[in-house]
Design an enzyme around this catalytic site. Sequence first.
Site, PDB file in Angstrom:
ATOM      1  N   GLU A  15       0.827  -1.219   0.000  1.00  0.00           N
ATOM      2  CA  GLU A  15       0.000   0.000   0.000  1.00  0.00           C
ATOM      3  C   GLU A  15       0.857   1.263   0.000  1.00  0.00           C
ATOM      4  OE1 GLU A  15      -2.710  -0.507   3.299  1.00  0.00           O
ATOM      5  OE2 GLU A  15      -4.081  -1.638   2.040  1.00  0.00           O
ATOM      6  N   GLU A  45      -5.345  -8.275  -1.211  1.00  0.00           N
ATOM      7  CA  GLU A  45      -6.026  -8.256   0.088  1.00  0.00           C
ATOM      8  C   GLU A  45      -7.501  -8.003  -0.132  1.00  0.00           C
ATOM      9  OE1 GLU A  45      -4.619  -5.545   3.127  1.00  0.00           O
ATOM     10  OE2 GLU A  45      -2.545  -5.945   2.583  1.00  0.00           O
TER      11      GLU A  45
HETATM   12  C1  BG6 Z   1      -4.519  -3.111   4.803  1.00  0.00           C
HETATM   13  C2  BG6 Z   1      -3.158  -3.465   5.310  1.00  0.00           C
HETATM   14  O1  BG6 Z   1      -4.619  -1.762   4.696  1.00  0.00           O
HETATM   15  O2  BG6 Z   1      -5.614  -3.392   5.604  1.00  0.00           O
HETATM   16  C3  BG6 Z   1      -3.132  -4.598   6.312  1.00  0.00           C
HETATM   17  O3  BG6 Z   1      -2.272  -3.740   4.255  1.00  0.00           O
HETATM   18  C4  BG6 Z   1      -4.291  -4.449   7.265  1.00  0.00           C
HETATM   19  O4  BG6 Z   1      -1.896  -4.601   6.963  1.00  0.00           O
HETATM   20  C5  BG6 Z   1      -5.593  -4.499   6.490  1.00  0.00           C
HETATM   21  O5  BG6 Z   1      -4.311  -5.382   8.300  1.00  0.00           O
HETATM   22  C6  BG6 Z   1      -6.832  -4.420   7.340  1.00  0.00           C
HETATM   23  O6  BG6 Z   1      -6.785  -3.321   8.183  1.00  0.00           O
HETATM   24  P1  BG6 Z   1      -6.956  -3.478   9.744  1.00  0.00           P
HETATM   25  O7  BG6 Z   1      -6.630  -2.143  10.293  1.00  0.00           O
HETATM   26  O8  BG6 Z   1      -8.363  -3.862   9.948  1.00  0.00           O
HETATM   27  O9  BG6 Z   1      -6.007  -4.520  10.186  1.00  0.00           O
END
Ligand code: BG6
Length: 496
Positions: free
Chosen positions: A191, A394
């Site tokens: 990101e 993701e």
């Molecule tokens: C993404 C990141 O933005 O979102 C991850 O690359 C992160 O590292 C994921 O865990 C979900 O966000 P969060 O804050 O719910 O863990």
Amino acid sequence: MGKKGFREDFLWGGATAADQLEGGYNLGGKGLCVPDMVKYVSREISNGTNTETVSYDECMQMLKADPKTLNCPKRRGVDFYHHYKEDIKLFAEMGFKVFRMSINWARIYPNGDDEEPNEEGLKFYDDVFDELKKYNIEPLVTLLHYETPLNLAIKYNGWSDRRLVKMFTKYAKTCFERYKDKVKYWMTFNEINMMLNLQYTAGGIFMEKSKDSELQTIFQALHHQFVASALAIEEGCKINPDFKFGSMLGISYYYPKSNDPLDVLTAQKANRINWFFYDVMCKGEYPKTALRYMEKNNVCLKMEDGDLDILKNNTVDFNSFSYYKTQCTGVPKEDDKVMAKFFEEKPVDDFHPIQLVNNHLETTEWHVQLDPVGLRVCINEVWDRYGLPVFISENGIGAKDILEGDDKIHDPYRIDFFRSHIKQMKEAVNDGVEVMGYTSWGCIDIVSAGTSEMQKRYGFIYVDADDYGNGTYNRYKKDSFYWYKKIIASNGEELD
Ligand code: BG6
């Protein structure tokens, strides 16, 4: 009409990050990294918003404190450091073809600027890759998923300093040489666009220590990351020409809040922020929109001779992004329904658009508006703009899960989430997009990046640990585990 559905070699799997997963923060010669300093903040205080920025003074105080008195969950992760064999076996049971993970820079170079790498750290990842190989699971490795070594933050103010480019390239080269026969798919920065919002996390920068304006610091640090990414790609291709490099952005797509042309234009400008990052990484050039914004805000990028050629000559092979949500934007009005803030408040402008609630979408208690169709919109748009294969690196839903007395976890909400999103991804494939793979976020429960919670769970595998580190750390299969296994086995056909 060609064949419908996912390609035969579609890479199904899951994604994680070292700092949220591994634990063992001070084992095997590892140095401290930036996220190791983030303390848990209870939900009553955080209200589910982001709590990951640490100030310089706070950091100094923490370094003096007894580590036993600090609740920094990312130091613990979910102890993959000791459980990796068991976890990888579970991934294999689900049928994973790929596992996205990151290497923690501070495990390889504990201070970031060390002369020699830490053999014990290198060996740990050798063992992990060998274990994955046992099950024919392809690693997809992120070189920096927010884990800048803490020493670099303290000594150089992180990525605001050009010297990090050289240090990162050296670290990348060490990894490429060591793992050239074990890893094929790489991402340089997770990101990379998060530098706009989270300078401590994404850049190891204490903004209060910077002599330059905030925007100057941000764009300069970003330039350093772009150059470092391109130089890493250059080194990687020399070491193994078969390596494949991907960009990685957090895409949070904007819809116009109305059909007023000014709202449409505002949304277009907001989305162009994402395209700025892809333009640099795919085309190797800064787009006019970004240059115009910088000029307007008196940002003057310091470049070294050859920087633009480095960017131009070392572009990525595929585009990846994380996808969680969309929102609306437009010309701000008094009665706008603003989304709860994830990040620190910044004045609204082209690079920090106002984020408005979309009444058509459901909102989770962590202020995420769920939008499966938005995934298709994003995949199509990234493909149309760049024509490079797309990888969804993701995608997932943070939710509270309950471990029942019979050791079962019933998570129909997660199954619904994945079903609806994978269906839309499949539609994008049928629209003609070359989608390479899909790694669900947090395939095993891990510490949240934004809130450092364990109660915000994403995984198919439940880990018995709470926000304070209590628990057995035993692993349990959720209902979604069996569901995802079926999806992979049928190559995305058995969705209903
Ligand atoms: C993404 C990141 O933005 O979102 C991850 O690359 C992160 O590292 C994921 O865990 C979900 O966000 P969060 O804050 O719910 O863990």
